[in-house]
Design an enzyme around this catalytic site. Structure first.
Site, PDB file in Angstrom:
ATOM      1  N   ASP A 167       0.037  -1.011  23.594  1.00 31.95           N
ATOM      2  CA  ASP A 167      -0.464  -0.420  24.850  1.00 31.95           C
ATOM      3  C   ASP A 167      -1.441   0.732  24.606  1.00 31.95           C
ATOM      4  O   ASP A 167      -1.964   1.313  25.549  1.00 31.95           O
ATOM      5  CB  ASP A 167       0.712   0.030  25.734  1.00 31.95           C
ATOM      6  CG  ASP A 167       1.550   1.133  25.077  1.00 31.95           C
ATOM      7  OD1 ASP A 167       1.158   1.628  24.001  1.00 31.95           O
ATOM      8  OD2 ASP A 167       2.603   1.488  25.645  1.00 31.95           O
ATOM      9  N   GLY A 207       3.056   1.382  -3.028  1.00 33.39           N
ATOM     10  CA  GLY A 207       2.137   1.512  -4.173  1.00 33.39           C
ATOM     11  C   GLY A 207       1.667   2.954  -4.328  1.00 33.39           C
ATOM     12  O   GLY A 207       1.663   3.519  -5.428  1.00 33.39           O
ATOM     13  N   LYS A 208       1.310   3.570  -3.209  1.00 33.16           N
ATOM     14  CA  LYS A 208       0.860   4.970  -3.259  1.00 33.16           C
ATOM     15  C   LYS A 208       2.023   5.906  -3.605  1.00 33.16           C
ATOM     16  O   LYS A 208       1.835   6.912  -4.299  1.00 33.16           O
ATOM     17  CB  LYS A 208       0.236   5.373  -1.917  1.00 33.16           C
ATOM     18  CG  LYS A 208      -1.122   4.755  -1.645  1.00 33.16           C
ATOM     19  CD  LYS A 208      -2.230   5.378  -2.489  1.00 33.16           C
ATOM     20  CE  LYS A 208      -3.600   4.877  -2.085  1.00 33.16           C
ATOM     21  NZ  LYS A 208      -4.676   5.363  -2.969  1.00 33.16           N
ATOM     22  N   TYR A 257       0.832  -1.209   0.000  1.00 35.16           N
ATOM     23  CA  TYR A 257       0.000   0.000   0.000  1.00 35.16           C
ATOM     24  C   TYR A 257       0.865   1.258   0.000  1.00 35.16           C
ATOM     25  O   TYR A 257       0.724   2.127  -0.861  1.00 35.16           O
ATOM     26  CB  TYR A 257      -0.903  -0.018   1.231  1.00 35.16           C
ATOM     27  CG  TYR A 257      -1.927   1.093   1.271  1.00 35.16           C
ATOM     28  CD1 TYR A 257      -3.029   1.089   0.424  1.00 35.16           C
ATOM     29  CD2 TYR A 257      -1.799   2.151   2.174  1.00 35.16           C
ATOM     30  CE1 TYR A 257      -3.976   2.109   0.469  1.00 35.16           C
ATOM     31  CE2 TYR A 257      -2.744   3.166   2.227  1.00 35.16           C
ATOM     32  CZ  TYR A 257      -3.829   3.142   1.379  1.00 35.16           C
ATOM     33  OH  TYR A 257      -4.751   4.155   1.432  1.00 35.16           O
ATOM     34  N   VAL A 285      -9.467   1.061  13.725  1.00 33.29           N
ATOM     35  CA  VAL A 285      -9.699   1.220  15.157  1.00 33.29           C
ATOM     36  C   VAL A 285     -11.071   1.854  15.414  1.00 33.29           C
ATOM     37  O   VAL A 285     -11.761   1.460  16.355  1.00 33.29           O
ATOM     38  CB  VAL A 285      -8.546   2.014  15.831  1.00 33.29           C
ATOM     39  CG1 VAL A 285      -8.483   3.454  15.361  1.00 33.29           C
ATOM     40  CG2 VAL A 285      -8.669   1.928  17.332  1.00 33.29           C
TER      41      VAL A 285
END
Ligand code: UDP
Length: 334
Positions: A215, A157-158, A154, A196
């Site tokens: 963490d 690739g970008k 990614y 997330v």
């Protein structure tokens, strides 16, 4: 619709999370929109509300392949390239396809822009900075990317897509814009996106354990989808001299742990937090310097994290996030 002339816009990746919001915004401006998507991570359900709009059409195609001439307007004014899985879980599932989408796909779309004299916008990413050694990240920073790691398909690739895009500009073959998009969230994210924000909200809502990788002290800056789309539209419309790459994102930085706490508070969830291993090459810190976007485009994010999270939570709690119109859901959240 400047000078009374209708603009025809192609949105590659228009069935995706950000792409579908962009299609909405372009249509709201009176433009005609052709969406090209391979439905790899994009969903027709994100576009269902547009199906009866005569100004909107959909072509199922992979930008890696030669684009079908059928279904394209005779003249295209603008091409937005948002075609690529963007979540680590999805883009690592088929790394070869991810790399080729960015290289071959971008090349095919740039050639189309050249043929039509269209302006081309590449949706690049904060990932091109890798695990950044300077903070916040300015566009002049060249990045710290592991070219052999699992994120490389990614990130590299970008980076290749950016290089190709600026080569078309230098060669006088197309007029280009490059947006470096930082973490973005909002309605129409997939529940299985693996991000997330989507993970924490879906886990909080169904009472399952919230997964924090490491963490939770790593930081990100989260931008609401509507703000980001506004930035993309302004960058495409920018008529000044070639601005170079432009960061688009929210400069308010928080730890992953703080984000999870916010989601728990807003959902009233009693989910427990569990810690899992940090993914390989997970960036420690990320925050955009958006001075360039502010100066050139008069753009900065407007939506607070609380407002954006409420709308996103409402979206996920109303269904699996597949069938609803986010405007309705956002209004219901207020
Ligand atoms: N993350 C997490 N729990 C999850 C998913 C992600 O703690 O369930 C972490 C991830 O390791 C990263 C941050 O949250 O440090 C943002 O990850 P995301 O996949 O949303 O975006 P990224 O910035 O990695 O593209």
């Amino acid at each position: 619709m400047k000078n009374g002339k209708v603009k025809h816009v192609l949105v590659a990746g228009g069935a995706g999370f950000l792409g579908s919001h962009l299609c909405d915004a372009l249509l709201a401006e009176g433009m005609h929109v052709v969406c090209v998507d391979n439905l790899c991570t994009g969903r027709r359900s994100s576009l269902r509300h547009l199906e009866r709009d005569a100004r909107f059409s959909f072509i199922e195609a992979d930008v890696i392949d030669a684009l079908p001439g059928r279904g394209l307007p005779r003249h295209i004014d603008m091409i937005f390239n948002l075609a690529c899985a963007a979540s680590p879980v999805h883009y690592q599932a088929d790394p070869e396809h991810t790399m080729l989408t960015n290289v071959m796909g971008t090349c095919n779309l740039l050639r189309l822009a050249e043929a039509h004299g269209a302006r081309f916008l590449l949706s690049s990413t904060s990932e091109i900075y890798g695990d950044p050694e300077i903070h916040p990240q300015t566009e002049s920073y060249w990045g710290n990317v592991n070219s052999t790691g699992p994120r490389a398909c990614y990130d590299e690739g970008k980076r290749a897509a950016e290089a190709l895009t600026f080569d078309f500009q230098r060669g006088g073959r197309a007029e280009v814009r490059v947006a470096r998009i930082f973490n973005t969230y909002g309605p129409r994210m997939r529940a299985d996106d693996g991000r997330v924000v989507s993970n924490a909200i879906t886990q909080a809502l169904d009472g399952s354990d919230i997964t924090i990788y490491g963490d939770g002290s790593q930081t990100r800056s989260f931008c609401y989808a509507d703000d980001l789309v506004d930035g993309l539209m302004r960058l495409m419309a920018y008529d000044g001299a070639q601005p170079g790459a432009v960061n688009l994102g929210n400069p308010i930085e928080l730890t992953v742990f703080d984000l999870v706490e916010r989601v728990l508070a807003l959902t009233g969830s009693r989910s427990a937090i569990v810690h899992q291993a940090l993914p390989v090459d997970d960036p420690r810190r990320r925050r955009p310097d958006i001075s360039r976007a502010e100066a050139l485009l008069g753009w900065s994010p407007r939506t607070s994290l609380a407002t954006g999270l409420k709308a996103t939570i409402a979206w996920f709690s109303a269904s699996d996030g597949a069938e609803l119109n986010p405007t309705t859901v956002a209004a219901a959240a207020d």
